[in-house]
Design a protein around this motif. Sequence first.
Motif, PDB file in Angstrom:
ATOM      1  N   UNK A 118      29.517 -65.776 -20.187  1.00 14.57           N
ATOM      2  CA  UNK A 118      29.958 -67.171 -20.103  1.00 14.57           C
ATOM      3  C   UNK A 118      31.033 -67.514 -21.094  1.00 14.57           C
ATOM      4  N   UNK A 119      31.634 -66.489 -21.714  1.00 13.28           N
ATOM      5  CA  UNK A 119      32.701 -66.738 -22.672  1.00 13.28           C
ATOM      6  C   UNK A 119      32.261 -67.492 -23.900  1.00 13.28           C
ATOM      7  N   UNK A 120      30.964 -67.505 -24.161  1.00 10.02           N
ATOM      8  CA  UNK A 120      30.444 -68.195 -25.334  1.00 10.02           C
ATOM      9  C   UNK A 120      30.125 -69.659 -25.103  1.00 10.02           C
ATOM     10  N   UNK A 121      30.370 -70.170 -23.901  1.00 10.00           N
ATOM     11  CA  UNK A 121      30.039 -71.577 -23.622  1.00 10.00           C
ATOM     12  C   UNK A 121      28.529 -71.736 -23.455  1.00 10.00           C
ATOM     13  N   UNK A 122      27.971 -72.887 -23.809  1.00 10.83           N
ATOM     14  CA  UNK A 122      26.533 -73.123 -23.599  1.00 10.83           C
ATOM     15  C   UNK A 122      26.190 -73.071 -22.116  1.00 10.83           C
ATOM     16  N   UNK A 123      25.078 -72.446 -21.794  1.00 15.80           N
ATOM     17  CA  UNK A 123      24.686 -72.311 -20.398  1.00 15.80           C
ATOM     18  C   UNK A 123      24.535 -73.662 -19.715  1.00 15.80           C
ATOM     19  N   UNK A 124      23.909 -74.613 -20.397  1.00 14.26           N
ATOM     20  CA  UNK A 124      23.670 -75.934 -19.812  1.00 14.26           C
ATOM     21  C   UNK A 124      24.973 -76.607 -19.410  1.00 14.26           C
TER      22      UNK A 124
END
Length: 348
Positions: free
Chosen positions: A10-16
Amino acid sequence: MLRSTPAQAGGGRPRASLVRRARESIAKGSKSFAIASLLFDRDTRERAHLLYAWCRRCDDIADGQDHGGDLKLDEASAKDRVEAIRILTHRALDGQPTADIAFDALGLVAAETNLTREMCDDVIEGFMLDAEGWRPRTEGDLMRYCYHVAGAVGVMMARVMGVPADETETMDRACDLGLAFQLNNIARDIWEDDAAGRCYIPEEWLVEMDIPPGQHMKPQYREQLVTLARRMTDMAAKHDAAARIGAMRLRFRQRWAILAAANIYGEIGREVAARRGAAWDSRVYTTLPVKLGLVGAALKESISGTYPPLKMPKWTRGELMMMARMAGPIPDAAMEPLPDEDIRRLEE
């Protein structure tokens, strides 16, 4: 000394955050699939939305729309836009940030469900065919295109639902459902595609009906066009029937969702066939009450089971994959010498 960016799904983005944006994408882009996806369990639904966000974004970029994203590719050529899709997709699969929510969403769902680069590249090749101004000459060409833009997505959806990669029979049926969806969409969108300078009706079909190239929307050819559209929707119905066999192997809520989607998209093809010459006077769509009725019918079928088709479709996933590989780009030749070449050098 420069350090490489650590790989993160996810490129380090939060899953939510990725899930929320993906849900917004499907709510805006596909009301039919949004309704069907509500029937999934939470994990499957979120992963289906993440995959959809990537598909939708790729479609927007390929068409030069780029709605609501950070990329600015408006001035790029069609081929360059598709190459940008490929680069960003590969970067996302490698766990690297892409500066684009939808591609980071793909990276996340790929890490969670083992989606492969080959699966993604199969879909991207469909965008490249459009970028190159490709037109199908034969029915096989048409079906190869349908495989790239929808059948391959069906295979990815099967992985999202947890179908093991070695369950080839279920994967084949997932591909069938994607083929059915695309054939119905093409039959519905003949007028819109013509207005955009595209035609997905095989040239051999047009010749068979004595329709000159580029003239299929002229009023004098409307009855012939009705025949060709019916041919597509009949093919779609066969792939739809085969897909239902695979749906029965899924868990209950997944089965219900897939059958609901099949019913809704199948209704598009049935409506196109029913309207005959008026099918392209206005866009065919299904109303909410009709959709809810089709969801109910899917529930009944999910419980009672489905009947296998009397005859399986002509075109198979294996055959279409082989056609896709044969028509795809030739891989770079290995630069390392063969073993016997090393021996000859030593002897010299």
